[in-house]
Motif scaffolding. Structure first.
Motif, PDB file in Angstrom:
ATOM      1  N   GLY A  45       0.777  -1.225   0.000  1.00  0.00           N
ATOM      2  CA  GLY A  45       0.000   0.000   0.000  1.00  0.00           C
ATOM      3  C   GLY A  45       0.809   1.276   0.000  1.00  0.00           C
ATOM      4  N   GLN A  46       2.141   1.182  -0.058  1.00  0.00           N
ATOM      5  CA  GLN A  46       3.001   2.361   0.020  1.00  0.00           C
ATOM      6  C   GLN A  46       3.827   2.538  -1.258  1.00  0.00           C
ATOM      7  N   LYS A  47       4.104   3.804  -1.604  1.00  0.00           N
ATOM      8  CA  LYS A  47       5.009   4.083  -2.714  1.00  0.00           C
ATOM      9  C   LYS A  47       6.448   3.849  -2.266  1.00  0.00           C
ATOM     10  N   VAL A  48       7.241   3.210  -3.103  1.00  0.00           N
ATOM     11  CA  VAL A  48       8.659   2.972  -2.821  1.00  0.00           C
ATOM     12  C   VAL A  48       9.456   3.270  -4.079  1.00  0.00           C
ATOM     13  N   LYS A  49      10.766   3.153  -3.976  1.00  0.00           N
ATOM     14  CA  LYS A  49      11.635   3.402  -5.126  1.00  0.00           C
ATOM     15  C   LYS A  49      11.951   2.099  -5.863  1.00  0.00           C
ATOM     16  N   SER A  50      12.498   2.259  -7.068  1.00  0.00           N
ATOM     17  CA  SER A  50      12.803   1.093  -7.910  1.00  0.00           C
ATOM     18  C   SER A  50      13.792   0.140  -7.256  1.00  0.00           C
ATOM     19  N   ASN A  51      14.722   0.696  -6.437  1.00  0.00           N
ATOM     20  CA  ASN A  51      15.758  -0.146  -5.837  1.00  0.00           C
ATOM     21  C   ASN A  51      15.335  -0.763  -4.504  1.00  0.00           C
ATOM     22  N   TYR A  52      14.051  -0.635  -4.156  1.00  0.00           N
ATOM     23  CA  TYR A  52      13.537  -1.258  -2.922  1.00  0.00           C
ATOM     24  C   TYR A  52      13.781  -2.764  -2.975  1.00  0.00           C
ATOM     25  N   LYS A  53      14.335  -3.324  -1.897  1.00  0.00           N
ATOM     26  CA  LYS A  53      14.584  -4.770  -1.808  1.00  0.00           C
ATOM     27  C   LYS A  53      13.366  -5.448  -1.177  1.00  0.00           C
ATOM     28  N   VAL A  54      12.748  -6.341  -1.933  1.00  0.00           N
ATOM     29  CA  VAL A  54      11.505  -6.959  -1.478  1.00  0.00           C
ATOM     30  C   VAL A  54      11.773  -7.989  -0.379  1.00  0.00           C
ATOM     31  N   SER A  55      10.759  -8.202   0.468  1.00  0.00           N
ATOM     32  CA  SER A  55      10.830  -9.168   1.569  1.00  0.00           C
ATOM     33  C   SER A  55       9.728 -10.202   1.400  1.00  0.00           C
ATOM     34  N   ILE A  56       9.902 -11.360   2.031  1.00  0.00           N
ATOM     35  CA  ILE A  56       8.891 -12.419   1.978  1.00  0.00           C
ATOM     36  C   ILE A  56       7.573 -11.881   2.526  1.00  0.00           C
ATOM     37  N   GLY A  57       6.504 -12.091   1.774  1.00  0.00           N
ATOM     38  CA  GLY A  57       5.190 -11.632   2.212  1.00  0.00           C
ATOM     39  C   GLY A  57       4.791 -10.273   1.677  1.00  0.00           C
ATOM     40  N   ASP A  58       5.729  -9.523   1.093  1.00  0.00           N
ATOM     41  CA  ASP A  58       5.378  -8.224   0.511  1.00  0.00           C
ATOM     42  C   ASP A  58       4.301  -8.405  -0.551  1.00  0.00           C
ATOM     43  N   GLU A  59       3.307  -7.525  -0.519  1.00  0.00           N
ATOM     44  CA  GLU A  59       2.256  -7.536  -1.533  1.00  0.00           C
ATOM     45  C   GLU A  59       2.488  -6.371  -2.480  1.00  0.00           C
ATOM     46  N   ILE A  60       2.808  -6.698  -3.716  1.00  0.00           N
ATOM     47  CA  ILE A  60       3.083  -5.678  -4.729  1.00  0.00           C
ATOM     48  C   ILE A  60       1.866  -5.545  -5.622  1.00  0.00           C
ATOM     49  N   GLN A  61       1.374  -4.310  -5.725  1.00  0.00           N
ATOM     50  CA  GLN A  61       0.220  -4.039  -6.586  1.00  0.00           C
ATOM     51  C   GLN A  61       0.669  -3.160  -7.754  1.00  0.00           C
ATOM     52  N   VAL A  62       0.526  -3.701  -8.951  1.00  0.00           N
ATOM     53  CA  VAL A  62       0.923  -2.977 -10.159  1.00  0.00           C
ATOM     54  C   VAL A  62      -0.335  -2.592 -10.928  1.00  0.00           C
ATOM     55  N   THR A  63      -0.552  -1.281 -11.076  1.00  0.00           N
ATOM     56  CA  THR A  63      -1.679  -0.794 -11.866  1.00  0.00           C
ATOM     57  C   THR A  63      -1.136  -0.367 -13.219  1.00  0.00           C
ATOM     58  N   VAL A  64      -1.413  -1.152 -14.228  1.00  0.00           N
ATOM     59  CA  VAL A  64      -0.897  -0.882 -15.571  1.00  0.00           C
ATOM     60  C   VAL A  64      -1.757   0.208 -16.211  1.00  0.00           C
ATOM     61  N   PRO A  65      -1.150   1.365 -16.527  1.00  0.00           N
ATOM     62  CA  PRO A  65      -1.931   2.462 -17.114  1.00  0.00           C
ATOM     63  C   PRO A  65      -2.557   2.043 -18.433  1.00  0.00           C
ATOM     64  N   GLU A  66      -3.728   2.619 -18.701  1.00  0.00           N
ATOM     65  CA  GLU A  66      -4.402   2.336 -19.960  1.00  0.00           C
ATOM     66  C   GLU A  66      -3.555   2.835 -21.116  1.00  0.00           C
ATOM     67  N   ALA A  67      -3.404   2.016 -22.107  1.00  0.00           N
ATOM     68  CA  ALA A  67      -2.573   2.380 -23.257  1.00  0.00           C
ATOM     69  C   ALA A  67      -3.160   3.584 -23.980  1.00  0.00           C
ATOM     70  N   ILE A  68      -2.296   4.504 -24.332  1.00  0.00           N
ATOM     71  CA  ILE A  68      -2.714   5.688 -25.077  1.00  0.00           C
ATOM     72  C   ILE A  68      -2.241   5.552 -26.521  1.00  0.00           C
ATOM     73  N   GLU A  69      -3.184   5.643 -27.439  1.00  0.00           N
ATOM     74  CA  GLU A  69      -2.805   5.533 -28.846  1.00  0.00           C
ATOM     75  C   GLU A  69      -2.045   6.784 -29.271  1.00  0.00           C
ATOM     76  N   VAL A  70      -0.916   6.559 -29.882  1.00  0.00           N
ATOM     77  CA  VAL A  70      -0.123   7.687 -30.353  1.00  0.00           C
ATOM     78  C   VAL A  70       0.133   7.524 -31.851  1.00  0.00           C
ATOM     79  N   ASP A  71       0.217   8.618 -32.503  1.00  0.00           N
ATOM     80  CA  ASP A  71       0.487   8.595 -33.938  1.00  0.00           C
ATOM     81  C   ASP A  71       1.522   9.679 -34.228  1.00  0.00           C
ATOM     82  N   ILE A  72       2.776   9.331 -34.030  1.00  0.00           N
ATOM     83  CA  ILE A  72       3.853  10.289 -34.231  1.00  0.00           C
ATOM     84  C   ILE A  72       4.356  10.139 -35.663  1.00  0.00           C
TER      85      ILE A  72
END
Length: 302
Positions: A45-72
Motif C-alpha cells: 500500500g506504500q510508494k517505494v523506489k525502484s531499488n527497494y529490496k523486497v521481503s517475503i510476504g510483501d504484496e506488490i500491486q501494479v496498476t498498468v496504465p491504460e494504453a494511449i494511442e499515439v500517432d507520431i
C-alpha cells in the motif's frame, strides 16, 4: 481499461530489487521504473523506489496504465548532424525545438525530424521518445546523442549513469562571479510550491553536481562554462540560481528584469562519449548559436 496485477513475494524472490521482480513479467525494466516513479506500483500500500529490496510476504500491486494511442509522424525538418553511423546520431538541436512529443507539443519535435531521417531508432523509451538517451530543454541549444538501436541505447545510458559522458555548456548569467572555478553539489527535486519547477531541496530530491569556470566577466554579467556530473531536470538553471547567478533570459528561474532573448542563454557545446560498439572516445563541439552571440555582444557593449 486499467489492469491491476498483484504479486506476493516468496522465498525465491526475497532481497531482489522491486523493478527486477516486476520486469520478469511481460514489461521492460525501463517501463516498470517509470511506473514506479509515477506511483502506479505500491508495496504493501506504500510508494517505494525502484531499488527497494523486497521481503517475503510483501504484496506488490501494479496498476498498468491504460494504453494511449499515439500517432507520431515523420516530419521533413532539417537536422544539423555532427556525427552519424549505424548505431548513433549526434545532432545540434536549435533553440526553441522540443526534444520529444508531449502534451502541447505533438509535432515539430526532434523526434519527428529523426523519424523522417532514420529508418531505425531504439525502442527502449517507447513510442513517444524513440532513441532519446538524454534531453536538453526546449530553449537550450546544443548537442544531443540519439541511439539507433537498443544495444547502443543501453551502452550510452550506462555511461551516463557512470558519469563518464562529457557534457559542457556555455551560459550567460546575471552577476559577476568572483571565483574562477567552482562546484555546486546540491540535491534537486520538485518545488512543492510550483510542481512545474525544480529547486534545491532535501525532500524527494536527487544528487546533483555541476562544475563551473568563468570564461569572462562583464559589468553585471558573467560568461561561464558549466560541466555536468549528473543530469537532473533544469540542473544548470537551478544550480546557478541557487548560488545567486541565474541565467540570462531564463523565464522560470531568472530575475524579472533580464534580457528578452526568448529563453535562457544556455548552449550544450561539447559532448563526448565512448562509442557503444567500438568503445572509441568521440568528442564533438558545436559553436554557440546566433541568439547566444547576440546576447553576449549586447552584454559586452553595455
Amino acid at each position: 481499461m486499467e489492469e491491476t496485477l498483484t504479486i506476493i513475494i516468496d522465498e525465491t524472490k526475497k532481497n531482489e530489487r522491486l523493478d527486477k521482480v516486476i520486469s520478469e513479467s511481460e514489461w521492460s525494466r525501463t517501463q516498470v521504473q517509470q511506473w514506479i516513479k509515477e506511483g502506479h506500483v505500491l508495496v504493501n500500500g506504500q510508494k517505494v523506489k525502484s531499488n527497494y529490496k523486497v521481503s517475503i510476504g510483501d504484496e506488490i500491486q501494479v496498476t498498468v496504465p491504460e494504453a494511449i494511442e499515439v500517432d507520431i509522424l515523420p516530419e521533413d525538418i532539417p537536422l544539423d548532424i555532427y556525427y552519424e553511423d549505424s548505431d548513433v546520431i549526434v545532432v545540434n538541436k536549435p533553440k526553441g525545438m522540443v526534444v520529444h512529443p508531449a502534451a502541447g507539443h505533438t509535432t515539430g519535435t526532434l523526434v519527428n525530424a529523426l523519424m523522417a531521417h532514420c529508418k531505425d531508432l531504439s525502442g527502449i523509451n517507447g513510442e513517444l521518445r524513440p532513441g532519446i538517451v538524454h534531453r536538453i530543454d526546449k530553449d537550450t541549444s546544443g548537442l544531443l546523442m540519439v541511439a539507433k538501436n537498443d544495444m547502443a541505447h543501453e551502452k550510452l545510458v550506462e555511461q551516463l549513469v557512470a558519469k563518464t559522458v562529457t557534457r559542457k555548456y556555455e551560459a550567460l548569467v546575471h552577476g559577476v562571479i568572483a571565483h574562477d572555478v567552482g562546484t555546486i553539489d546540491a540535491p534537486i527535486g520538485r518545488d512543492k510550491k510550483d510542481r512545474q519547477s525544480m529547486t534545491v531541496t532535501d525532500e524527494n530530491s536527487r544528487h546533483a553536481v555541476t562544475h563551473f569556470k568563468v570564461i569572462e566577466r562583464y559589468k553585471d554579467f558573467t560568461h561561464v562554462e558549466c560541466q555536468l556530473e549528473t543530469g537532473r531536470t533544469h540542473q544548470i538553471r537551478v544550480h546557478m540560481k541557487y548560488i545567486g547567478y541565474p541565467l540570462v533570459g531564463d523565464p522560470k528561474y531568472g530575475p524579472r528584469k533580464t534580457l528578452d532573448i526568448n529563453g535562457q542563454a544556455l548552449h550544450a557545446g561539447v559532448l563526448g562519449f565512448n562509442h557503444p560498439r567500438t568503445n572509441e572516445y568521440i568528442e564533438l563541439t558545436a559553436p554557440t548559436p546566433p541568439e547566444f552571440n547576440d546576447a553576449l555582444k549586447f552584454i559586452k557593449n553595455r
